[in-house]
Design an enzyme around this catalytic site. Structure first.
Site, mmCIF file in Angstrom:
data_model
loop_
_atom_site.group_PDB
_atom_site.id
_atom_site.type_symbol
_atom_site.label_atom_id
_atom_site.label_comp_id
_atom_site.label_asym_id
_atom_site.label_seq_id
_atom_site.Cartn_x
_atom_site.Cartn_y
_atom_site.Cartn_z
ATOM 1 N N MET A 266 0.383 1.539 -2.659
ATOM 2 C CA MET A 266 0.146 0.265 -3.338
ATOM 3 C C MET A 266 1.469 -0.405 -3.685
ATOM 4 S SD MET A 266 -2.980 1.327 -5.899
ATOM 5 C CE MET A 266 -2.986 -0.282 -6.718
ATOM 6 N N GLN A 269 2.982 -1.974 -0.655
ATOM 7 C CA GLN A 269 2.261 -3.193 -0.301
ATOM 8 C C GLN A 269 2.610 -4.332 -1.256
ATOM 9 O OE1 GLN A 269 0.369 -4.300 2.102
ATOM 10 N NE2 GLN A 269 -0.277 -6.204 1.105
ATOM 11 N N GLU A 270 2.745 -4.025 -2.526
ATOM 12 C CA GLU A 270 2.980 -5.059 -3.527
ATOM 13 C C GLU A 270 4.416 -5.595 -3.481
ATOM 14 O OE1 GLU A 270 0.932 -6.539 -5.379
ATOM 15 O OE2 GLU A 270 -0.827 -5.263 -5.677
ATOM 16 N N SER A 271 5.402 -4.707 -3.430
ATOM 17 C CA SER A 271 6.793 -5.156 -3.605
ATOM 18 C C SER A 271 7.806 -4.471 -2.695
ATOM 19 C CB SER A 271 7.216 -4.909 -5.056
ATOM 20 O OG SER A 271 7.291 -3.506 -5.306
ATOM 21 N N TYR A 386 -4.909 -6.579 2.366
ATOM 22 C CA TYR A 386 -4.403 -5.759 1.261
ATOM 23 C C TYR A 386 -4.956 -4.337 1.357
ATOM 24 C CZ TYR A 386 -3.299 -4.356 -3.548
ATOM 25 O OH TYR A 386 -2.816 -3.703 -4.654
#
Length: 402
Positions: A266, A269-271, A386
């Protein structure tokens, strides 16, 4: 030809009448005095009831066999009847990126999800047995240790064992190859004449089911980390940045009952594991929390890695609780979709599916809805990518292919 067909029908009807006659209580017993009837041993009565049930199943099995089977005395009960009697579909499968993935409590996969959908349609449970090789899995079907096999075995190997198979793409191999999946993922059965095989063929090749299979293939796309640039970036990030945050991921995962590698996927994927990341919309930090979400999760500093990871872990746990009624195998995808687009948006889709009589607790159905409506709602496309991306990153981390 008409005469032959008529004789087969008469033979089938005659067999059914003879079995019904054998199962019918005799008039002599029916006329027996009630005190004798009530004295029958309960165990004997129970055994008779089970024997009668098996005889009834066997009669159905005999009548469902091809005409030539009536000339033989060693006909066996079809696998379909065994599955329905046991209420379980036993699968012999070989793990792979096109069949199923099972590590650390995560059990999913393109082929596995299709099998679960088929089992749901039959109204039975799934029992998956893992085998190290395709030949071993196919032999399990041949010997009766499994009802069907989920493999990418060659046609030659299946022919050598005299087994019948159905390609899950029903001939539309391009829908699999474009998503990096094996074009010959198949379900294999002992006999093409068994209702279990015949029903599987109808199930997979139905136009609506086939369309959903193609959408499911998009969710299990294996191309995300295939190109050299993506592989290199992913590997460098995990090598250079992850060591700084790994203890935080592990601790916060324990605090909120998660797999720590899922939180890493996660975070990437986010940053891309950048603690100082900021988006144009104002989300910040390693887990890219909005200001409102950060406050609700007790995060006072969004760029503090430990707090950010904790806020993301706590919010994901809340999402899992919101979808507690979803089967565990699919629950994580629902939770991730809720994390991305909000739980109410996902629940709204569920209500629409229920209104159409569609299983709203199946991720395959949710994903199909997102795919069908993404042109009218950009959030749907974002949620699709996502969840799919995190799944791909997680599998890569788990299998240590980078």
């Amino acid at each position: 030809m008409q005469r032959i067909t008529y004789r087969v029908k008469v033979s089938a009807q005659g067999a059914k009448r003879r079995i019904s006659y054998l199962l019918r209580p005799s008039k002599r017993l029916l006329n027996t005095k009630s005190n004798l009837v009530t004295s029958v041993n309960p165990v004997t009565s129970s055994r008779f009831a089970r024997t009668k049930k098996l005889a009834q199943v066997s009669s159905i099995a005999l009548l469902s066999l091809p005409a030539e089977s009536f000339t033989t005395m060693d006909s066996q009960v079809p696998t379909y009847d065994h599955v329905m009697l046991e209420n379980t579909l036993t699968i012999a499968a070989v793990p792979g990126d096109s069949t199923y993935f099972a590590t650390d409590g995560f059990q999913h996969g393109f082929g596995y999800d299709l099998v679960r959908t088929y089992a749901d349609e039959l109204g039975v449970d799934v029992n998956l047995k893992a085998y190290a090789s395709e030949k071993a899995a196919l032999r399990a079907v041949k010997s009766g240790n499994a009802d069907m096999a989920l493999t990418t075995a060659s046609t030659q190997l299946k022919s050598q064992l005299n087994l019948s198979s159905v390609n899950v793409s029903c001939g539309y191999d391009a829908s699999l190859t474009k998503n990096g999946l094996h074009p010959k993922v198949s379900w294999t059965f002992n006999s093409a004449n068994d209702p279990l095989s015949q029903k599987a063929s109808y199930f997979l090749c139905d136009s609506i089911k086939l369309e959903n299979t193609q959408k499911l293939a998009a969710f299990y796309n294996q191309n995300l980390l295939k190109d050299a640039y993506s592989q290199d970036h992913f590997q460098r990030t995990l090598t250079e940045k992850l060591p700084d945050y790994q203890s935080s991921f592990e601790e916060q995962a324990r605090n909120y009952n998660h797999d720590w590698e899922l939180l890493v996927a996660m975070g990437y994927q986010e940053s891309h594991l950048d603690a100082n990341a900021v988006s144009p919309t104002g989300v910040r930090g390693l887990m890219m929390l909005t200001n409102n979400t950060a406050k609700a999760m007790g995060v006072s500093d969004r760029v503090d890695p430990y707090q950010s990871i904790g806020g993301g872990a706590r919010y994901l746990e809340q999402m899992k609780s919101d979808f507690a009624d979803v089967p565990k195998t699919d629950r994580i995808w629902f939770a991730l979709a809720g994390y991305n687009m909000g739980p109410n948006a996902v629940k709204s889709i569920q209500r629409k599916l229920r209104a159409q009589g569609i299983d709203d607790k199946s991720w395959a159905n949710i994903y199909a809805y997102l795919a069908e409506n993404r042109a009218s709602n950009s959030r749907y496309g974002q949620a699709m990518h996502y969840v799919s991306n995190i799944r791909s990153y997680l599998e890569t981390i788990k299998t240590q292919t980078v």
